[in-house]
Scaffold this motif. Sequence first.
Motif, PDB file in Angstrom:
ATOM      1  N   VAL A 444       0.816  -1.218   0.000  1.00  0.00           N
ATOM      2  CA  VAL A 444       0.000   0.000   0.000  1.00  0.00           C
ATOM      3  C   VAL A 444       0.849   1.266   0.000  1.00  0.00           C
ATOM      4  CG1 VAL A 444      -1.971  -1.147   1.073  1.00  0.00           C
ATOM      5  CG2 VAL A 444      -0.290   0.009   2.523  1.00  0.00           C
ATOM      6  N   THR A 445       2.085   1.165   0.473  1.00  0.00           N
ATOM      7  CA  THR A 445       2.970   2.346   0.454  1.00  0.00           C
ATOM      8  C   THR A 445       3.806   2.412  -0.818  1.00  0.00           C
ATOM      9  OG1 THR A 445       4.657   1.119   1.707  1.00  0.00           O
ATOM     10  CG2 THR A 445       3.118   2.502   2.967  1.00  0.00           C
ATOM     11  N   GLY A 446       3.644   1.414  -1.681  1.00  0.00           N
ATOM     12  CA  GLY A 446       4.347   1.441  -2.955  1.00  0.00           C
ATOM     13  C   GLY A 446       5.780   0.959  -2.921  1.00  0.00           C
ATOM     14  N   LYS A 447       6.219   0.415  -1.801  1.00  0.00           N
ATOM     15  CA  LYS A 447       7.599  -0.083  -1.709  1.00  0.00           C
ATOM     16  C   LYS A 447       7.785  -1.377  -2.490  1.00  0.00           C
ATOM     17  CE  LYS A 447       8.375   2.059   2.812  1.00  0.00           C
ATOM     18  NZ  LYS A 447       8.636   1.830   4.256  1.00  0.00           N
ATOM     19  N   VAL A 448       6.689  -2.128  -2.606  1.00  0.00           N
ATOM     20  CA  VAL A 448       6.675  -3.354  -3.406  1.00  0.00           C
ATOM     21  C   VAL A 448       5.437  -3.308  -4.284  1.00  0.00           C
ATOM     22  CG1 VAL A 448       6.494  -5.876  -3.355  1.00  0.00           C
ATOM     23  CG2 VAL A 448       7.882  -4.689  -1.636  1.00  0.00           C
ATOM     24  N   SER A 449       5.578  -3.643  -5.542  1.00  0.00           N
ATOM     25  CA  SER A 449       4.417  -3.608  -6.433  1.00  0.00           C
ATOM     26  C   SER A 449       3.496  -4.785  -6.144  1.00  0.00           C
ATOM     27  CB  SER A 449       4.857  -3.655  -7.896  1.00  0.00           C
ATOM     28  OG  SER A 449       5.338  -4.941  -8.238  1.00  0.00           O
ATOM     29  N   ALA A 450       2.215  -4.568  -6.380  1.00  0.00           N
ATOM     30  CA  ALA A 450       1.250  -5.648  -6.193  1.00  0.00           C
ATOM     31  C   ALA A 450       1.576  -6.821  -7.098  1.00  0.00           C
ATOM     32  CB  ALA A 450      -0.164  -5.135  -6.463  1.00  0.00           C
ATOM     33  N   ASP A 451       2.027  -6.539  -8.306  1.00  0.00           N
ATOM     34  CA  ASP A 451       2.398  -7.612  -9.245  1.00  0.00           C
ATOM     35  C   ASP A 451       3.476  -8.507  -8.642  1.00  0.00           C
ATOM     36  OD1 ASP A 451       1.224  -6.863 -12.187  1.00  0.00           O
ATOM     37  OD2 ASP A 451       1.664  -5.055 -11.029  1.00  0.00           O
ATOM     38  N   ASP A 452       4.518  -7.888  -8.086  1.00  0.00           N
ATOM     39  CA  ASP A 452       5.629  -8.666  -7.537  1.00  0.00           C
ATOM     40  C   ASP A 452       5.214  -9.437  -6.289  1.00  0.00           C
ATOM     41  OD1 ASP A 452       7.262  -7.775  -9.555  1.00  0.00           O
ATOM     42  OD2 ASP A 452       8.238  -6.219  -8.340  1.00  0.00           O
ATOM     43  N   ALA A 453       4.426  -8.803  -5.431  1.00  0.00           N
ATOM     44  CA  ALA A 453       4.005  -9.450  -4.184  1.00  0.00           C
ATOM     45  C   ALA A 453       3.124 -10.666  -4.475  1.00  0.00           C
ATOM     46  CB  ALA A 453       3.266  -8.456  -3.296  1.00  0.00           C
ATOM     47  N   VAL A 454       2.180 -10.500  -5.393  1.00  0.00           N
ATOM     48  CA  VAL A 454       1.287 -11.609  -5.755  1.00  0.00           C
ATOM     49  C   VAL A 454       2.074 -12.726  -6.429  1.00  0.00           C
ATOM     50  CG1 VAL A 454      -0.607 -12.293  -7.277  1.00  0.00           C
ATOM     51  CG2 VAL A 454      -0.816 -10.224  -5.881  1.00  0.00           C
ATOM     52  N   ALA A 455       2.957 -12.358  -7.331  1.00  0.00           N
ATOM     53  CA  ALA A 455       3.761 -13.367  -8.030  1.00  0.00           C
ATOM     54  C   ALA A 455       4.601 -14.175  -7.046  1.00  0.00           C
ATOM     55  CB  ALA A 455       4.660 -12.697  -9.065  1.00  0.00           C
ATOM     56  N   GLU A 456       5.182 -13.496  -6.061  1.00  0.00           N
ATOM     57  CA  GLU A 456       6.013 -14.198  -5.074  1.00  0.00           C
ATOM     58  C   GLU A 456       5.180 -15.209  -4.291  1.00  0.00           C
ATOM     59  OE1 GLU A 456       8.501 -13.222  -0.962  1.00  0.00           O
ATOM     60  OE2 GLU A 456       8.228 -11.627  -2.455  1.00  0.00           O
ATOM     61  N   GLY A 457       3.989 -14.789  -3.886  1.00  0.00           N
ATOM     62  CA  GLY A 457       3.126 -15.703  -3.129  1.00  0.00           C
ATOM     63  C   GLY A 457       2.689 -16.907  -3.941  1.00  0.00           C
ATOM     64  N   LEU A 458       2.325 -16.668  -5.190  1.00  0.00           N
ATOM     65  CA  LEU A 458       1.881 -17.772  -6.041  1.00  0.00           C
ATOM     66  C   LEU A 458       3.033 -18.713  -6.397  1.00  0.00           C
ATOM     67  CD1 LEU A 458      -0.594 -15.843  -8.379  1.00  0.00           C
ATOM     68  CD2 LEU A 458      -1.165 -17.545  -6.653  1.00  0.00           C
ATOM     69  N   GLU A 459       4.190 -18.147  -6.615  1.00  0.00           N
ATOM     70  CA  GLU A 459       5.359 -19.006  -6.899  1.00  0.00           C
ATOM     71  C   GLU A 459       5.672 -19.901  -5.695  1.00  0.00           C
ATOM     72  OE1 GLU A 459       8.264 -16.112  -7.899  1.00  0.00           O
ATOM     73  OE2 GLU A 459       7.563 -15.857  -9.963  1.00  0.00           O
ATOM     74  N   THR A 460       5.538 -19.337  -4.505  1.00  0.00           N
ATOM     75  CA  THR A 460       5.753 -20.132  -3.299  1.00  0.00           C
ATOM     76  C   THR A 460       4.711 -21.242  -3.205  1.00  0.00           C
ATOM     77  OG1 THR A 460       6.671 -18.223  -2.122  1.00  0.00           O
ATOM     78  CG2 THR A 460       5.885 -20.064  -0.781  1.00  0.00           C
ATOM     79  N   TYR A 461       3.466 -20.881  -3.500  1.00  0.00           N
ATOM     80  CA  TYR A 461       2.375 -21.876  -3.449  1.00  0.00           C
ATOM     81  C   TYR A 461       2.648 -23.040  -4.395  1.00  0.00           C
ATOM     82  CZ  TYR A 461      -2.221 -23.938  -4.228  1.00  0.00           C
ATOM     83  OH  TYR A 461      -3.264 -24.836  -4.372  1.00  0.00           O
ATOM     84  N   TYR A 462       2.949 -22.735  -5.647  1.00  0.00           N
ATOM     85  CA  TYR A 462       3.121 -23.802  -6.631  1.00  0.00           C
ATOM     86  C   TYR A 462       4.402 -24.604  -6.409  1.00  0.00           C
ATOM     87  CZ  TYR A 462      -1.021 -22.356  -9.140  1.00  0.00           C
ATOM     88  OH  TYR A 462      -2.317 -22.093  -9.467  1.00  0.00           O
ATOM     89  N   SER A 463       5.387 -23.993  -5.756  1.00  0.00           N
ATOM     90  CA  SER A 463       6.616 -24.741  -5.460  1.00  0.00           C
ATOM     91  C   SER A 463       6.374 -25.799  -4.378  1.00  0.00           C
ATOM     92  CB  SER A 463       7.704 -23.776  -4.998  1.00  0.00           C
ATOM     93  OG  SER A 463       7.439 -23.257  -3.713  1.00  0.00           O
ATOM     94  N   GLN A 464       5.279 -25.624  -3.629  1.00  0.00           N
ATOM     95  CA  GLN A 464       4.983 -26.564  -2.553  1.00  0.00           C
ATOM     96  C   GLN A 464       3.995 -27.641  -2.959  1.00  0.00           C
ATOM     97  OE1 GLN A 464       3.559 -23.914   0.525  1.00  0.00           O
ATOM     98  NE2 GLN A 464       5.618 -23.219   1.087  1.00  0.00           N
ATOM     99  N   GLN A 465       3.479 -27.560  -4.168  1.00  0.00           N
ATOM    100  CA  GLN A 465       2.481 -28.529  -4.627  1.00  0.00           C
ATOM    101  C   GLN A 465       3.131 -29.820  -5.111  1.00  0.00           C
ATOM    102  OE1 GLN A 465      -0.851 -27.712  -4.000  1.00  0.00           O
ATOM    103  NE2 GLN A 465       0.380 -26.149  -2.975  1.00  0.00           N
TER     104      GLN A 465
END
Length: 465
Positions: A444-465
């Motif tokens: 929300v403060t713009g230090k990290v883009s929403a695109d990057d934050a979401v991508a990081e979370g999804l990459e973590t999710y799929y790496s655990q599947q």
Amino acid sequence: MKKVLAMLLTGAMVLSLAACGNSATTSTDAATTQTATTDNTATTTESKSEETATSAAPVELNVTTTFAGEDGNAQNFKNAVAEWCSATGNTVADTSATSDESFKTRVITDFETGSEPDVLFFFNGADANSFIEAGKVVAIDDIRAEYPEYASNMNDDLIADSLVDGKKYAVPVNGYWEAMFVNTTVLDAAGVSLPGAGYTMDDFKADCEKIKAAGYTPIAAALGNIPHYWWEFAIFNHQSPADHLEIPAVENASAWVDGMNDIKELYELGYFPDNTLSATDDETFAMFTEGKAAFLIDGSWKVGGIVAACQADADDASTIDQSKLDGFDVTYVPGNGSRKATDLIGGLSMGYYITTKAWDDPDKRAAAVSFVEYMTSDDVIPVFAQHTASALKNAPAVDESQFNSLQVKAMKMMSGTTSLTGAVQDLFMGDCRVSTFDGMPEIVTGKVSADDAVAEGLETYYSQQ
């Protein structure tokens, strides 16, 4: 849809079961209501399993639930257990504990070490995968092969399927909903009307602007502590009930990114508390109940907290300030796109399992079935469900005189709900959520883009599947 919703919606009178030799107390949610007494519900809950249980030698069942500590149904559970024990002659070794991550870990460990209980009240999503995969619990259909009436009072369509094999294992008791609580005193001061069924995000932002101009905080939320509800609905607003529970591929996550950016926009507009990134959820909740903030997205369990906040003594229902309680309402979360405001997050996320350990024990099988049938009977479930949801085919008619004013408002809100969809965050757990949950302040403060934050979370999710 209306038929299904009717079964989901609250329709239960608040009842109080008298414990054998103990005085009963009502739950927090029902603390300000007038209770009614059942006429020996044990004798009205008849089944093959109960007849078998009472004719056999008494046994002791090991039972673990989340009805403990400050859970609003802790006393209701104790009362119901006492009634069942009195009716059957059996006893219960209760190892219930408050639901949290340590409780989940303890349950999983118990199954891994062969120390699982005979009957377990637990989550029916991914948390149950390990012991279902290990064959440690019995499917409802397998139980019905011997006890045809088992859970026959339930609408099977509302009993969750296992993520492992699609079978149904957990017989539900009460569900939940997530919606938007409103401090109407703040709305009145800002000249804003109570939001209704057609409420949109554009309407919401216009109202927030008026509330902010009047000197109040529009949204009570601690984005640095508990962003969960805004995270969920912000994503839901770019999806629909049909696809909300589908976790997208990294390259196809625009709905999730747009949702995070919507929260960022509300933050930039100044609609959250000034200290939203450092405040605790308790602090922002206090802002709401003390008339400093207008809107609060939370779950059905928050009704009890609001009621308690309207009492001079949170543990003494007689100290209620009724005029203060009347200043609170609950309505729909503003919609956007294909998600209508009346499409809410909710469902039946927990239920009673019978373990294979108990099922394979000839002395305990009938007793375990009897116990679950009693705890999920038409007489007992309304005590636990109150103003939330159940899977009963024939929920009792509502007697509004048995509920406090906020509970009644919740029932009326739920009567207009068009769908209840589970929370996708319950499938997207652990490290997957760090980049967008813990990382919400950076987004929300713009230090990290929403695109990057979401991508990081999804990459973590799929790496655990």
